[in-house]
Design a protein around this motif. Structure first.
Motif, PDB file in Angstrom:
ATOM      1  N   THR A 108       0.822  -1.207   0.000  1.00 55.62           N
ATOM      2  CA  THR A 108       0.000   0.000   0.000  1.00 55.62           C
ATOM      3  C   THR A 108       0.858   1.259   0.000  1.00 55.62           C
ATOM      4  O   THR A 108       0.538   2.238  -0.677  1.00 55.62           O
ATOM      5  N   PHE A 109       1.962   1.226   0.747  1.00 55.80           N
ATOM      6  CA  PHE A 109       2.847   2.392   0.786  1.00 55.80           C
ATOM      7  C   PHE A 109       3.466   2.650  -0.588  1.00 55.80           C
ATOM      8  O   PHE A 109       3.553   3.806  -1.035  1.00 55.80           O
ATOM      9  N   ILE A 110       3.918   1.603  -1.267  1.00 59.71           N
ATOM     10  CA  ILE A 110       4.523   1.767  -2.594  1.00 59.71           C
ATOM     11  C   ILE A 110       3.503   2.332  -3.569  1.00 59.71           C
ATOM     12  O   ILE A 110       3.812   3.244  -4.352  1.00 59.71           O
ATOM     13  N   TRP A 111       2.277   1.829  -3.532  1.00 57.86           N
ATOM     14  CA  TRP A 111       1.232   2.361  -4.406  1.00 57.86           C
ATOM     15  C   TRP A 111       0.893   3.803  -4.047  1.00 57.86           C
ATOM     16  O   TRP A 111       0.683   4.639  -4.921  1.00 57.86           O
ATOM     17  N   TRP A 112       0.839   4.093  -2.761  1.00 60.42           N
ATOM     18  CA  TRP A 112       0.531   5.455  -2.282  1.00 60.42           C
ATOM     19  C   TRP A 112       1.608   6.431  -2.760  1.00 60.42           C
ATOM     20  O   TRP A 112       1.300   7.524  -3.255  1.00 60.42           O
ATOM     21  N   ALA A 113       2.878   6.057  -2.637  1.00 61.62           N
ATOM     22  CA  ALA A 113       3.977   6.921  -3.072  1.00 61.62           C
ATOM     23  C   ALA A 113       3.969   7.094  -4.587  1.00 61.62           C
ATOM     24  O   ALA A 113       4.216   8.198  -5.103  1.00 61.62           O
ATOM     25  N   THR A 114       3.677   6.015  -5.310  1.00 61.09           N
ATOM     26  CA  THR A 114       3.613   6.105  -6.773  1.00 61.09           C
ATOM     27  C   THR A 114       2.474   7.010  -7.208  1.00 61.09           C
ATOM     28  O   THR A 114       2.625   7.819  -8.145  1.00 61.09           O
ATOM     29  N   LEU A 115       1.347   6.895  -6.540  1.00 61.70           N
ATOM     30  CA  LEU A 115       0.205   7.755  -6.838  1.00 61.70           C
ATOM     31  C   LEU A 115       0.552   9.216  -6.579  1.00 61.70           C
ATOM     32  O   LEU A 115       0.149  10.106  -7.334  1.00 61.70           O
ATOM     33  N   ALA A 116       1.335   9.461  -5.537  1.00 58.70           N
ATOM     34  CA  ALA A 116       1.723  10.831  -5.194  1.00 58.70           C
ATOM     35  C   ALA A 116       2.610  11.447  -6.271  1.00 58.70           C
ATOM     36  O   ALA A 116       2.488  12.637  -6.590  1.00 58.70           O
ATOM     37  N   PHE A 117       3.505  10.662  -6.862  1.00 61.17           N
ATOM     38  CA  PHE A 117       4.466  11.187  -7.837  1.00 61.17           C
ATOM     39  C   PHE A 117       3.988  11.092  -9.282  1.00 61.17           C
ATOM     40  O   PHE A 117       4.346  11.920 -10.117  1.00 61.17           O
ATOM     41  N   ALA A 118       3.179  10.063  -9.603  1.00 64.40           N
ATOM     42  CA  ALA A 118       2.820   9.821 -11.003  1.00 64.40           C
ATOM     43  C   ALA A 118       1.325   9.864 -11.268  1.00 64.40           C
ATOM     44  O   ALA A 118       0.908   9.772 -12.435  1.00 64.40           O
ATOM     45  N   GLY A 119       0.517  10.010 -10.229  1.00 64.52           N
ATOM     46  CA  GLY A 119      -0.924   9.949 -10.431  1.00 64.52           C
ATOM     47  C   GLY A 119      -1.355   8.530 -10.791  1.00 64.52           C
ATOM     48  O   GLY A 119      -0.595   7.575 -10.645  1.00 64.52           O
ATOM     49  N   LEU A 120      -2.577   8.402 -11.281  1.00 63.04           N
ATOM     50  CA  LEU A 120      -3.097   7.085 -11.635  1.00 63.04           C
ATOM     51  C   LEU A 120      -2.599   6.700 -13.033  1.00 63.04           C
ATOM     52  O   LEU A 120      -3.364   6.496 -13.966  1.00 63.04           O
ATOM     53  N   ASN A 121      -1.286   6.602 -13.140  1.00 64.16           N
ATOM     54  CA  ASN A 121      -0.629   6.228 -14.387  1.00 64.16           C
ATOM     55  C   ASN A 121      -0.176   4.773 -14.264  1.00 64.16           C
ATOM     56  O   ASN A 121       0.820   4.473 -13.601  1.00 64.16           O
ATOM     57  N   PHE A 122      -0.913   3.874 -14.906  1.00 60.05           N
ATOM     58  CA  PHE A 122      -0.621   2.455 -14.699  1.00 60.05           C
ATOM     59  C   PHE A 122       0.710   2.036 -15.323  1.00 60.05           C
ATOM     60  O   PHE A 122       1.240   0.982 -14.975  1.00 60.05           O
ATOM     61  N   THR A 123       1.261   2.844 -16.207  1.00 54.96           N
ATOM     62  CA  THR A 123       2.593   2.541 -16.722  1.00 54.96           C
ATOM     63  C   THR A 123       3.620   2.640 -15.593  1.00 54.96           C
ATOM     64  O   THR A 123       4.543   1.825 -15.498  1.00 54.96           O
TER      65      THR A 123
END
Length: 214
Positions: free
Chosen positions: A76-91
């Motif tokens: 969840t933390f990795i997804w949360w951090a990715t969402l913070a930096f890249a938004g909902l970009n599944f790439t």
């Protein structure tokens, strides 16, 4: 000399990791919008301190079920951090799976070197290559929702490797890192709770330090 010897093995490990990436490169960027992954990612959209505390302290919420008992704070933390930096970009989320697969392939080589005492490093390289190219990983690497499996494997390999190093030189820092990476796997997925048993099995089966067993 020893430096060139170690560099050669590191190059072997790096080559296996790179080849493993190219093996699945044709799938990179495919937008596999799994419903469970999307709902879990969107359930933690507060990019602030309270959001971080929620990520680390609460079960992973979904929009599919009103109540979730799935507690995977590392994922969840990795997804949360990715969402913070890249938004909902599944790439970007997809790239994380690829990175962990490459790192795991690298670690497989290093662990294999501990068990396979070949001076050339060829057998360790082939072991890592077999792992990196195996079709079994197609779904795990390409589905964003399968990140926990990659995290648990990373934890097993890294904690075992650090424990091996600790048993060789007795460095308390290595032991602490082994415990930390073990905890990382425990909090990545339920099956990660088996990692301490894997480490204990190695110590009592392969360790040559009798005082440590006591």
């Amino acid at each position: 000399n020893s430096i060139m010897y170690k560099c050669r093995f590191m190059l072997f490990a790096l080559l296996a990791a790179i080849i493993s990436l190219f093996a699945f490169s044709q799938f990179f960027g495919i937008r596999l919008m799994e419903l469970d992954a999307v709902s879990a990612i969107l359930s933690h959209t507060k990019i602030d301190l309270s959001g971080l505390i929620g990520v680390l302290s609460k079960p992973m919420d979904t929009y599919i079920l009103s109540v979730s008992a799935t507690y995977r704070p590392m994922q969840t933390f990795i997804w949360w951090a990715t969402l913070a930096f890249a938004g909902l970009n599944f790439t970007a989320f997809h790239a994380i799976n690829f990175i962990f697969h490459a790192v795991n392939t690298f670690l497989v080589f290093l662990v294999a070197r501990k068990f396979i005492k070949d001076n050339s490093g060829l057998f360790s390289f082939l072991t890592a290559l077999l792992f990196g190219l195996h079709p079994f990983h197609v779904q795990i690497v390409n589905f964003v929702s399968r990140l926990p499996e990659l995290l648990v494997l990373f934890s097993i390999l890294s904690s075992l490797l650090l424990l091996m190093k600790f048993l060789e030189n007795g460095s308390k820092k290595l032991f602490a890192l082994s415990v930390a990476t073990c905890a990382f796997g425990v909090f990545s997925k339920g099956v990660g709770n088996l990692i301490p048993f894997v480490l204990f099995f190695y110590v009592f089966s392969f360790s040559k330090i009798p005082d440590f067993k006591k």
